[in-house]
Design an enzyme around this catalytic site. Structure first.
Site, PDB file in Angstrom:
ATOM      1  N   SER A 239       8.932   4.890   0.707  1.00  0.00           N
ATOM      2  CA  SER A 239       9.774   3.931   1.419  1.00  0.00           C
ATOM      3  C   SER A 239      11.209   4.410   1.439  1.00  0.00           C
ATOM      4  CB  SER A 239       9.718   2.547   0.738  1.00  0.00           C
ATOM      5  OG  SER A 239       8.419   2.007   0.759  1.00  0.00           O
ATOM      6  N   SER A 277       4.860   3.188   4.434  1.00  0.00           N
ATOM      7  CA  SER A 277       6.275   3.326   4.081  1.00  0.00           C
ATOM      8  C   SER A 277       7.051   2.079   4.481  1.00  0.00           C
ATOM      9  CB  SER A 277       6.863   4.560   4.781  1.00  0.00           C
ATOM     10  OG  SER A 277       8.177   4.804   4.359  1.00  0.00           O
ATOM     11  N   ASP A 279      10.261   0.993   5.506  1.00  0.00           N
ATOM     12  CA  ASP A 279      11.514   1.543   6.034  1.00  0.00           C
ATOM     13  C   ASP A 279      12.346   0.387   6.589  1.00  0.00           C
ATOM     14  OD1 ASP A 279      10.430   4.066   5.454  1.00  0.00           O
ATOM     15  OD2 ASP A 279       9.453   4.145   7.408  1.00  0.00           O
TER      16      ASP A 279
END
Length: 355
Positions: A239, A277, A279
């Site tokens: 991340s 992830s 983000d």
């Protein structure tokens, strides 16, 4: 530990950089860290983690809120508070970063800090919206031990200063990885200027980088030392939390437009916003102080014209500062040993390819 990538001759973008090349170039913004780096038991357990606090200004953020927004590039994350940030367009607490399982403790500690500062919360006024972001540091950190406590969050807030923020394996970045190498905290800034009228704004970025594999990293842009070995680590998707600050007078909607461009800087390094992830971008401007209590019916705030060329400079500043902050998180990090002897090597920059 190497210096920032700019000191190594790697220049990102065309806009000028602030004096500290840090998010604290935005006047009033402060950053504090608490780092945990110690064995937990005799069986390989290790606390390799921490807390990072970003304060929008030196006053009481609950009583004097700042205009804010958030944007999700990929939503595999466990943040708190962003629903209300986007609904009301303000932030009213420090922005806190930690590991995934540290979110409850950091939220608790931040709440205690804010309740001590504001005796009216929950009694004569409403509750408070706390903003906490996270990344998964479980390769280096014994994350199930939940070593982060509420007291660590409070200490990080108390230690926040407007000095150049420490970067790399520090605070929330202690156990983080980036492109299979040691990542963590990175920061950068940009200055946006026009001559008529003479105006200058600052854009500052701080990242908590914990994403990507070495094969994703766009090495054609950033050359490693000839002795750099290729990482064979295959972490989970990871991340990144990106915090963008500015003193440009923007509305919450305009801030959303600006912070979307942080994804461009992230993509330039090689990220493709992987499935697993988280983000996430959090942005705020210090140009506006929104009082918690007022008798006024109407609020009046200045904001930039949407079609003024300076908006494009702000877009470019967000992309450039994000890209450089990520690289700084790599260049400032040190090789780190964590749980069960797991080791993550630092990435060694040499120079940028001449183009």
């Amino acid at each position: 530990m190497q210096g920032k990538v700019r000191q190594l001759g790697i220049k990102i973008g065309t806009l000028p950089v602030g004096k500290k090349n840090c998010i604290t170039d935005v006047a009033g913004v402060r950053v504090g860290h608490v780092t945990l780096d110690e064995p937990l038991d005799q069986h390989g357990g290790y606390a390799c983690t921490g807390v990072t606090a970003i304060l929008p200004h030196s006053g009481n953020v609950f009583q004097d809120k700042v205009t804010a927004a958030s944007y999700v590039l990929n939503g595999f994350g466990k943040t708190t508070g962003l629903v209300q940030v986007n609904e009301l367009g303000v932030i009213e607490s420090p922005i806190m970063l930690t590991n995934t399982f540290g979110v409850p403790a950091v939220t608790q500690g931040t709440m205690r800090y804010m309740l001590d500062m504001n005796k009216d919360i929950g009694l004569t006024t409403g509750t408070i919206n706390l903003v906490v972001g996270e990344c998964n540091d479980s390769y280096l950190n014994s994350i199930r031990a939940c070593a982060v406590t509420p007291e660590h969050a409070i200490k990080a807030i108390h230690q926040a200063s407007n000095d150049t923020a420490q970067e790399g394996a520090i605070g929330a970045g202690k156990g983080m990885m980036c492109f299979g190498y040691k990542g963590g905290i990175g920061s950068s800034s940009r200055l946006v200027k026009i001559e008529q009228p003479e105006v200058s704004y600052t854009v500052g970025c701080l990242v908590l980088s914990n994403f990507g594999q070495s094969t994703d990293f766009l090495a054609e842009h950033y050359v490693a030392s000839p002795t750099q070995s290729k990482s064979t680590l295959s972490p989970t998707d990871g991340s990144i939390i990106i915090v963008l600050a500015t003193d440009a007078p923007l509305s919450s909607r305009q801030l959303t437009r600006v912070i979307k461009r942080c994804g461009i800087g992230l993509g330039r390094t090689g990220s493709h916003f992987s499935h697993g992830s988280g983000d996430i971008v959090i942005g705020f401007t210090t140009a506006h102080r929104i009082p918690h209590s007022t008798d006024q019916l109407v609020e009046t705030r200045a904001q930039l014209r949407e079609d003024h060329p300076i908006m494009n400079q702000l877009f470019a500043a967000a992309a450039e500062a994000t890209e450089e902050a990520i690289l700084n998180s790599l260049s400032q990090a040190q090789t780190t040993v964590g749980r069960n002897g797991h080791t993550v090597e630092a990435y060694s920059f040499q120079k940028a390819i001449e183009t």
